[in-house]
Design a protein around this motif. Sequence first.
Motif, PDB file in Angstrom:
ATOM      1  N   TYR A  63       0.833  -1.213   0.000  1.00  0.00           N
ATOM      2  CA  TYR A  63       0.000   0.000   0.000  1.00  0.00           C
ATOM      3  C   TYR A  63       0.867   1.263   0.000  1.00  0.00           C
ATOM      4  CZ  TYR A  63      -4.048  -2.925   1.115  1.00  0.00           C
ATOM      5  OH  TYR A  63      -5.050  -3.872   1.087  1.00  0.00           O
ATOM      6  N   GLN A  64       1.986   1.214   0.768  1.00  0.00           N
ATOM      7  CA  GLN A  64       2.876   2.382   0.795  1.00  0.00           C
ATOM      8  C   GLN A  64       3.458   2.649  -0.589  1.00  0.00           C
ATOM      9  OE1 GLN A  64       5.750   1.540   3.934  1.00  0.00           O
ATOM     10  NE2 GLN A  64       4.893   3.224   5.142  1.00  0.00           N
ATOM     11  N   GLY A  65       3.729   1.571  -1.309  1.00  0.00           N
ATOM     12  CA  GLY A  65       4.301   1.738  -2.636  1.00  0.00           C
ATOM     13  C   GLY A  65       3.342   2.365  -3.626  1.00  0.00           C
ATOM     14  N   LEU A  66       2.095   2.465  -3.270  1.00  0.00           N
ATOM     15  CA  LEU A  66       1.088   3.054  -4.164  1.00  0.00           C
ATOM     16  C   LEU A  66       0.959   4.563  -3.981  1.00  0.00           C
ATOM     17  CD1 LEU A  66      -1.745   0.347  -3.806  1.00  0.00           C
ATOM     18  CD2 LEU A  66      -0.068   0.585  -5.655  1.00  0.00           C
ATOM     19  N   ILE A  67       1.640   5.067  -2.948  1.00  0.00           N
ATOM     20  CA  ILE A  67       1.540   6.515  -2.682  1.00  0.00           C
ATOM     21  C   ILE A  67       2.148   7.297  -3.857  1.00  0.00           C
ATOM     22  CG2 ILE A  67       2.255   8.385  -1.157  1.00  0.00           C
ATOM     23  CD1 ILE A  67       2.280   6.383   1.132  1.00  0.00           C
ATOM     24  N   GLY A  68       1.412   8.251  -4.332  1.00  0.00           N
ATOM     25  CA  GLY A  68       1.886   9.094  -5.421  1.00  0.00           C
ATOM     26  C   GLY A  68       1.567   8.566  -6.804  1.00  0.00           C
ATOM     27  N   ILE A  69       1.028   7.349  -6.870  1.00  0.00           N
ATOM     28  CA  ILE A  69       0.670   6.770  -8.171  1.00  0.00           C
ATOM     29  C   ILE A  69      -0.773   7.121  -8.507  1.00  0.00           C
ATOM     30  CG2 ILE A  69       0.400   4.616  -9.480  1.00  0.00           C
ATOM     31  CD1 ILE A  69       2.593   3.406  -7.791  1.00  0.00           C
ATOM     32  N   GLU A  70      -0.975   7.544  -9.741  1.00  0.00           N
ATOM     33  CA  GLU A  70      -2.322   7.915 -10.169  1.00  0.00           C
ATOM     34  C   GLU A  70      -3.159   6.639 -10.325  1.00  0.00           C
ATOM     35  OE1 GLU A  70      -4.589  10.249 -13.810  1.00  0.00           O
ATOM     36  OE2 GLU A  70      -2.400  10.192 -13.679  1.00  0.00           O
ATOM     37  N   PHE A  71      -4.318   6.623  -9.689  1.00  0.00           N
ATOM     38  CA  PHE A  71      -5.175   5.451  -9.699  1.00  0.00           C
ATOM     39  C   PHE A  71      -6.034   5.417 -10.949  1.00  0.00           C
ATOM     40  CE2 PHE A  71      -4.020   5.240  -5.319  1.00  0.00           C
ATOM     41  CZ  PHE A  71      -4.138   3.899  -4.988  1.00  0.00           C
ATOM     42  N   SER A  72      -6.209   4.204 -11.438  1.00  0.00           N
ATOM     43  CA  SER A  72      -7.108   3.964 -12.569  1.00  0.00           C
ATOM     44  C   SER A  72      -7.984   2.768 -12.216  1.00  0.00           C
ATOM     45  CB  SER A  72      -6.310   3.687 -13.837  1.00  0.00           C
ATOM     46  OG  SER A  72      -5.515   2.519 -13.666  1.00  0.00           O
ATOM     47  N   VAL A  73      -8.904   2.473 -13.110  1.00  0.00           N
ATOM     48  CA  VAL A  73      -9.783   1.324 -12.854  1.00  0.00           C
ATOM     49  C   VAL A  73      -8.968   0.042 -12.784  1.00  0.00           C
ATOM     50  CG1 VAL A  73     -11.701  -0.049 -13.774  1.00  0.00           C
ATOM     51  CG2 VAL A  73     -11.737   2.461 -13.964  1.00  0.00           C
ATOM     52  N   GLY A  74      -8.016  -0.104 -13.683  1.00  0.00           N
ATOM     53  CA  GLY A  74      -7.171  -1.294 -13.666  1.00  0.00           C
ATOM     54  C   GLY A  74      -6.347  -1.386 -12.397  1.00  0.00           C
ATOM     55  N   MET A  75      -5.826  -0.211 -11.937  1.00  0.00           N
ATOM     56  CA  MET A  75      -5.047  -0.192 -10.701  1.00  0.00           C
ATOM     57  C   MET A  75      -5.904  -0.612  -9.511  1.00  0.00           C
ATOM     58  SD  MET A  75      -2.243   0.344  -9.083  1.00  0.00           S
ATOM     59  CE  MET A  75      -1.239   1.203 -10.285  1.00  0.00           C
ATOM     60  N   LEU A  76      -7.125  -0.120  -9.419  1.00  0.00           N
ATOM     61  CA  LEU A  76      -8.022  -0.480  -8.317  1.00  0.00           C
ATOM     62  C   LEU A  76      -8.336  -1.981  -8.326  1.00  0.00           C
ATOM     63  CD1 LEU A  76     -10.532   2.527  -8.331  1.00  0.00           C
ATOM     64  CD2 LEU A  76      -8.804   1.983  -6.603  1.00  0.00           C
ATOM     65  N   GLN A  77      -8.508  -2.509  -9.519  1.00  0.00           N
ATOM     66  CA  GLN A  77      -8.755  -3.951  -9.622  1.00  0.00           C
ATOM     67  C   GLN A  77      -7.564  -4.751  -9.094  1.00  0.00           C
ATOM     68  OE1 GLN A  77      -9.681  -4.563 -13.756  1.00  0.00           O
ATOM     69  NE2 GLN A  77     -11.867  -4.046 -13.510  1.00  0.00           N
ATOM     70  N   ASN A  78      -6.356  -4.318  -9.456  1.00  0.00           N
ATOM     71  CA  ASN A  78      -5.165  -5.007  -8.971  1.00  0.00           C
ATOM     72  C   ASN A  78      -5.041  -4.931  -7.455  1.00  0.00           C
ATOM     73  OD1 ASN A  78      -4.419  -5.711 -11.581  1.00  0.00           O
ATOM     74  ND2 ASN A  78      -3.155  -3.879 -11.874  1.00  0.00           N
ATOM     75  N   VAL A  79      -5.344  -3.735  -6.898  1.00  0.00           N
ATOM     76  CA  VAL A  79      -5.287  -3.566  -5.434  1.00  0.00           C
ATOM     77  C   VAL A  79      -6.285  -4.488  -4.746  1.00  0.00           C
ATOM     78  CG1 VAL A  79      -5.700  -1.969  -3.536  1.00  0.00           C
ATOM     79  CG2 VAL A  79      -4.417  -1.214  -5.550  1.00  0.00           C
ATOM     80  N   MET A  80      -7.506  -4.556  -5.281  1.00  0.00           N
ATOM     81  CA  MET A  80      -8.534  -5.414  -4.695  1.00  0.00           C
ATOM     82  C   MET A  80      -8.122  -6.895  -4.783  1.00  0.00           C
ATOM     83  SD  MET A  80     -12.061  -3.603  -6.012  1.00  0.00           S
ATOM     84  CE  MET A  80     -13.032  -4.914  -5.288  1.00  0.00           C
ATOM     85  N   ILE A  81      -7.604  -7.289  -5.937  1.00  0.00           N
ATOM     86  CA  ILE A  81      -7.179  -8.684  -6.095  1.00  0.00           C
ATOM     87  C   ILE A  81      -6.054  -9.022  -5.125  1.00  0.00           C
ATOM     88  CG2 ILE A  81      -6.076 -10.314  -7.675  1.00  0.00           C
ATOM     89  CD1 ILE A  81      -7.591  -8.932  -9.960  1.00  0.00           C
ATOM     90  N   LYS A  82      -5.076  -8.100  -5.013  1.00  0.00           N
ATOM     91  CA  LYS A  82      -3.959  -8.301  -4.098  1.00  0.00           C
ATOM     92  C   LYS A  82      -4.448  -8.410  -2.655  1.00  0.00           C
ATOM     93  CE  LYS A  82       0.388  -8.200  -2.670  1.00  0.00           C
ATOM     94  NZ  LYS A  82       1.319  -9.313  -2.899  1.00  0.00           N
ATOM     95  N   THR A  83      -5.367  -7.543  -2.278  1.00  0.00           N
ATOM     96  CA  THR A  83      -5.888  -7.548  -0.904  1.00  0.00           C
ATOM     97  C   THR A  83      -6.647  -8.843  -0.609  1.00  0.00           C
ATOM     98  OG1 THR A  83      -6.091  -5.131  -0.969  1.00  0.00           O
ATOM     99  CG2 THR A  83      -7.313  -6.309   0.751  1.00  0.00           C
ATOM    100  N   VAL A  84      -7.492  -9.226  -1.535  1.00  0.00           N
ATOM    101  CA  VAL A  84      -8.284 -10.451  -1.330  1.00  0.00           C
ATOM    102  C   VAL A  84      -7.372 -11.671  -1.270  1.00  0.00           C
ATOM    103  CG1 VAL A  84     -10.009 -11.975  -2.379  1.00  0.00           C
ATOM    104  CG2 VAL A  84     -10.372  -9.491  -2.365  1.00  0.00           C
ATOM    105  N   MET A  85      -6.382 -11.735  -2.145  1.00  0.00           N
ATOM    106  CA  MET A  85      -5.481 -12.877  -2.152  1.00  0.00           C
ATOM    107  C   MET A  85      -4.696 -12.973  -0.848  1.00  0.00           C
ATOM    108  SD  MET A  85      -5.958 -14.602  -4.871  1.00  0.00           S
ATOM    109  CE  MET A  85      -4.538 -15.681  -4.718  1.00  0.00           C
ATOM    110  N   GLU A  86      -4.202 -11.822  -0.353  1.00  0.00           N
ATOM    111  CA  GLU A  86      -3.471 -11.830   0.917  1.00  0.00           C
ATOM    112  C   GLU A  86      -4.385 -12.246   2.063  1.00  0.00           C
ATOM    113  OE1 GLU A  86      -0.326 -11.449   1.702  1.00  0.00           O
ATOM    114  OE2 GLU A  86       0.244 -11.283  -0.405  1.00  0.00           O
ATOM    115  N   ALA A  87      -5.629 -11.767   2.045  1.00  0.00           N
ATOM    116  CA  ALA A  87      -6.577 -12.148   3.097  1.00  0.00           C
ATOM    117  C   ALA A  87      -6.845 -13.653   3.073  1.00  0.00           C
ATOM    118  CB  ALA A  87      -7.882 -11.373   2.928  1.00  0.00           C
TER     119      ALA A  87
END
Length: 359
Positions: A63-87
Amino acid sequence: MAADDQEKTEEATSKKLEDARKDGNIPKSQDAAAVVTLVVAVVAVMFLFGFLGDRMMNLYRYYQGLIGIEFSVGMLQNVMIKTVMEAIIMLLPIVLSIMVAGVLGNVMQFGFLFTTKPITPNLNKINPLKGLKNLFSLKKLIDAIKIILKVGIVFTIAFVFLLQFMTELPKVELYDIVSQLVWLKEKAIILAAVVILAFIVVGILDIFLVRFQYFKSLRMSKQEIKDEYKQMEGDPQVKGRIRRLQMEAARRRMVQDVASADVVITNPTHYAIALRYDSSKEAAPKVLAKGVDFLALRIKEIAYENEVLVYENPQLARELYKLCEVGDMIPRELFKAVAEVLRFVYQSNKKKFGDRLQA
């Protein structure tokens, strides 16, 4: 008196226990299964604490590595997938441990059991009147009181320990943050151990209570035990009648065989033994029928009706009756005596037994 009206004072038979088990009716303590699940869950969390911490730190760094990166729909999908997989990765070992613990908690109580009867559709189970009756039954009330008492006792014990810990708070306020966290961790472990220990005691007591109620509910009256025995072994009266019918049928067949006998040896009133000797089929004379008293008289009547010679030899008749059963060949020690009788029979009726004399 009907079985339902009799007092159920007898312990359940092995058959009734087995039938109840097949129906899914088993002594199952929900508290014991819950305790096993709770203990395994706590142990799993403690054992996996380092693993869970590492995964959470990795996710935090992501999550810290995402600071300063412009979010897009694809980026949000990747974040959600990463979060769900880690959970999933973090929770899966704990969930699997809890599932295994739930199975073990039940298997330890009554062994492995697979039956579909409890889930078999039954219209009586959806009867509204019966459902209301069960909902407001005395058993439901007692179960509710038991739950309240068990939970109340456990949390009362936990609350007493918590109050004791709170008395240390003024002193803990003077600690640095690391020491406070260590104190908090120690007290949390103690509190969890106390709660688990209390639940273990409650679970053990519940196992004994459930088993007592279970075996009490399966008690039988003396009449029920008799009825079950009749079902398993057959009604003695019916079995006796069948046995008599079988004996009568055997006697009828036996008496009918007298017509094909060569001779009937008597003593002369109490015993009668019908013999036949066919050297082409039999190695020795064969007993076709035997009887005493009334049956002996009947054998002789059949013999006279079919022109079978009746030969009086009291000693031989008794020996044959004693040593032979219907269908047996005569024993070797009686060969000579029987051979003399048969020789007399063959010579007495040369027209019928001419071939036997030539043989």
